[in-house]
Write a protein that holds these residues in place. Structure first.
Motif, PDB file in Angstrom:
ATOM      1  N   GLN A  49      -2.809   0.666  -3.821  1.00 45.16           N
ATOM      2  CA  GLN A  49      -1.661  -0.235  -3.873  1.00 45.16           C
ATOM      3  C   GLN A  49      -0.610   0.262  -4.874  1.00 45.16           C
ATOM      4  O   GLN A  49      -0.912   0.986  -5.819  1.00 45.16           O
ATOM      5  CB  GLN A  49      -2.114  -1.642  -4.275  1.00 45.16           C
ATOM      6  CG  GLN A  49      -3.156  -2.258  -3.354  1.00 45.16           C
ATOM      7  CD  GLN A  49      -2.606  -2.572  -1.975  1.00 45.16           C
ATOM      8  OE1 GLN A  49      -1.404  -2.690  -1.791  1.00 45.16           O
ATOM      9  NE2 GLN A  49      -3.501  -2.716  -1.000  1.00 45.16           N
ATOM     10  N   THR A  90      -7.654   2.190   0.264  1.00 49.03           N
ATOM     11  CA  THR A  90      -6.225   1.926   0.163  1.00 49.03           C
ATOM     12  C   THR A  90      -5.824   1.906  -1.309  1.00 49.03           C
ATOM     13  O   THR A  90      -6.545   1.361  -2.144  1.00 49.03           O
ATOM     14  CB  THR A  90      -5.868   0.586   0.816  1.00 49.03           C
ATOM     15  OG1 THR A  90      -6.222   0.626   2.202  1.00 49.03           O
ATOM     16  CG2 THR A  90      -4.369   0.303   0.697  1.00 49.03           C
ATOM     17  N   GLU A 112      -2.908   5.169   2.296  1.00 53.08           N
ATOM     18  CA  GLU A 112      -3.905   4.626   3.211  1.00 53.08           C
ATOM     19  C   GLU A 112      -4.753   5.771   3.738  1.00 53.08           C
ATOM     20  O   GLU A 112      -4.230   6.726   4.322  1.00 53.08           O
ATOM     21  CB  GLU A 112      -3.220   3.896   4.367  1.00 53.08           C
ATOM     22  CG  GLU A 112      -2.412   2.683   3.923  1.00 53.08           C
ATOM     23  CD  GLU A 112      -1.512   2.149   5.022  1.00 53.08           C
ATOM     24  OE1 GLU A 112      -1.886   1.152   5.656  1.00 53.08           O
ATOM     25  OE2 GLU A 112      -0.447   2.765   5.240  1.00 53.08           O
ATOM     26  N   ALA A 117       0.849  -1.194   0.000  1.00 50.54           N
ATOM     27  CA  ALA A 117       0.000   0.000   0.000  1.00 50.54           C
ATOM     28  C   ALA A 117       0.884   1.243   0.000  1.00 50.54           C
ATOM     29  O   ALA A 117       1.794   1.372   0.818  1.00 50.54           O
ATOM     30  CB  ALA A 117      -0.908   0.004   1.211  1.00 50.54           C
ATOM     31  N   ASN A 153      -8.033   6.625   6.124  1.00 49.45           N
ATOM     32  CA  ASN A 153      -8.878   6.060   7.171  1.00 49.45           C
ATOM     33  C   ASN A 153      -9.791   7.125   7.761  1.00 49.45           C
ATOM     34  O   ASN A 153      -9.326   8.124   8.319  1.00 49.45           O
ATOM     35  CB  ASN A 153      -8.020   5.457   8.288  1.00 49.45           C
ATOM     36  CG  ASN A 153      -7.213   4.266   7.815  1.00 49.45           C
ATOM     37  OD1 ASN A 153      -7.761   3.282   7.324  1.00 49.45           O
ATOM     38  ND2 ASN A 153      -5.889   4.359   7.927  1.00 49.45           N
TER      39      ASN A 153
END
Length: 308
Positions: A28, A26, A6, A3, A8
Motif C-alpha cells: 500500500q 500487495t 500488486e 495499492a 499475483n
C-alpha cells in the motif's frame, strides 16, 4: 488505501531451484514494510523483479498499475538500494549522487549533503576503495535523498556500525514523517527495525509465510515456561511453534491470543508467560514451517549465491 504494488502468483525458477513459489501480496501507498526472512528465502529475487532487474517465470507484477519492465515512467519513481550495486572504477561518491540527482525528480541535495556529514563519508576516495560500511552509506544516502515514491532497501545496514545504523533509522523516520512514501526494508536485524515497520511480510523458502500489520503480529504468540507436565496440560490442542526443555522445566512458544481465562489458568498451574518479540516470532515461525518442507532445502543454498 491505495495499492502501489500488486503481486499475483509470482514464480521464479532457476533451473532446478524454485526461488519464488506462487507468491502474492500487495504493498500500500505511504507505509513502511519489513520484507523479512532467512538468507535465500527469495526476498532479493522478489525486489529485483519488482524493479525490472529480473524476470518472472510466471505470474503478474504491477507497480503503479503497470508492468515495470522497460517502463521509464514507473522506474523513475522507484529507488532500489542493494548491497551489490556496481559503480565505475574511477567513480567517487559525488559522481553517484550527481547521477541520482539526474534520475530522481524529488532528489534533495541539501538532505544528501547533511547525510554525507553525519555518515562521515569521504567524498574524494573512489567508491571501490571505500570500506563496506562507507559503501553502504552511499546507498543509504541515495535511498533517503532520492525521496522516490517507492524505495527498496535490501540489507542497507551491512558494514554500518551501531551508530551509523541508528542514524539511518532516525533519518528514515524523520524524513518519512515529512515526506511520506512507500518503503520496503529487507533486514536481518529484525529487532532493530521492528519499531520502524508498519507491516510485516515474511518470506520463507520462496513462499509468503506471514503478511500482517506489525502490531497484530506481536500479539500472535506467547512464551509459556514451567513444569513440563503443567505446560503439556495447557498446550493441549494449541499450536506450538517451538519447545525447549531442561530437566522438568519446559518452555514453549504457542500461537494464538491468550484470554483472561487462559491467563488465570496459567497462574493457577504456576506457569509463567512472557511476550514474544517480532524477531523471536519470525525465527520460530520459519523454523516451524521448515520442518515438514526439508525437501526444499536446496533452494535456500542456491539463492545464497545467484538468487539471494
Amino acid at each position: 488505501m491505495t495499492a502501489v504494488i500488486e503481486v499475483n502468483n509470482l514464480t521464479k525458477r532457476y533451473r532446478e531451484t524454485l526461488a519464488l513459489d506462487d507468491v502474492s501480496f500487495t504493498i500500500q501507498k505511504d507505509r513502511i514494510y519489513g520484507l523479512l526472512g532467512r538468507n535465500g528465502a527469495g526476498k532479493t529475487t522478489a525486489m529485483s523483479i519488482l524493479t525490472a532487474q529480473n524476470f518472472a517465470t510466471s505470474g503478474e507484477v504491477r507497480v503503479f498499475g503497470q508492468n515495470p519492465y522497460e517502463n521509464a515512467g514507473v522506474l523513475s519513481r522507484i529507488c532500489f538500494v542493494r548491497e551489490s550495486q556496481k559503480y565505475p572504477d574511477d567513480a567517487v561518491p559525488r559522481h553517484a549522487f550527481r547521477t541520482a540527482r539526474l534520475f530522481f525528480p524529488h532528489w534533495d541535495q541539501d538532505f544528501a549533503d547533511r547525510l554525507v556529514e553525519e555518515f562521515q563519508l569521504p567524498m574524494k576516495k573512489t567508491i571501490k576503495k571505500l570500506s563496506r560500511g562507507q559503501l553502504s552509506a552511499v546507498g543509504v544516502i541515495i535511498g533517503l535523498a532520492s525521496r522516490a515514491e517507492i524505495t527498496f532497501f535490501d540489507e542497507p545496514y551491512l558494514g554500518l556500525d551501531a551508530v551509523a545504523r541508528q542514524i539511518f533509522y532516525d533519518r528514515l523516520l524523520e524524513d518519512y514523517a515529512q515526506h511520506p512514501r512507500t518503503v520496503i526494508l529487507s533486514s536481518h536485524l529484525i529487532d532493530e527495525v521492528s519499531n520502524l515497520i508498519e507491516r510485516v511480510i515474511v518470506v520463507d523458502r520462496g513462499r509468503v509465510l506471514l503478511d500482517d500489520d506489525t502490531d497484530a503480529v506481536r500479539g500472535r504468540a506467547t512464551n509459556v515456561v514451567g513444569d513440563a507436565a503443567a505446560v503439556d496440560a495447557f498446550i493441549r490442542d494449541r499450536e506450538v511453534i517451538h519447545r525447549e526443555s531442561l530437566g522438568r522445566v519446559t518452555s514453549v512458544t504457542v500461537l494464538g491470543t491468550l484470554t483472561a481465562a487462559d491467563r488465570d489458568g496459567l497462574a493457577a498451574r504456576g506457569l509463567e508467560i512472557a511476550p514474544v518479540s517480532l524477531q523471536q516470532l519470525i525465527v520460530r515461525l520459519t523454523q516451524h514451517a521448515s520442518e515438514p518442507r526439508a525437501a526444499h532445502a536446496p533452494a535456500e543454498a542456491a539463492e545464497k549465491g545467484a538468487v539471494r
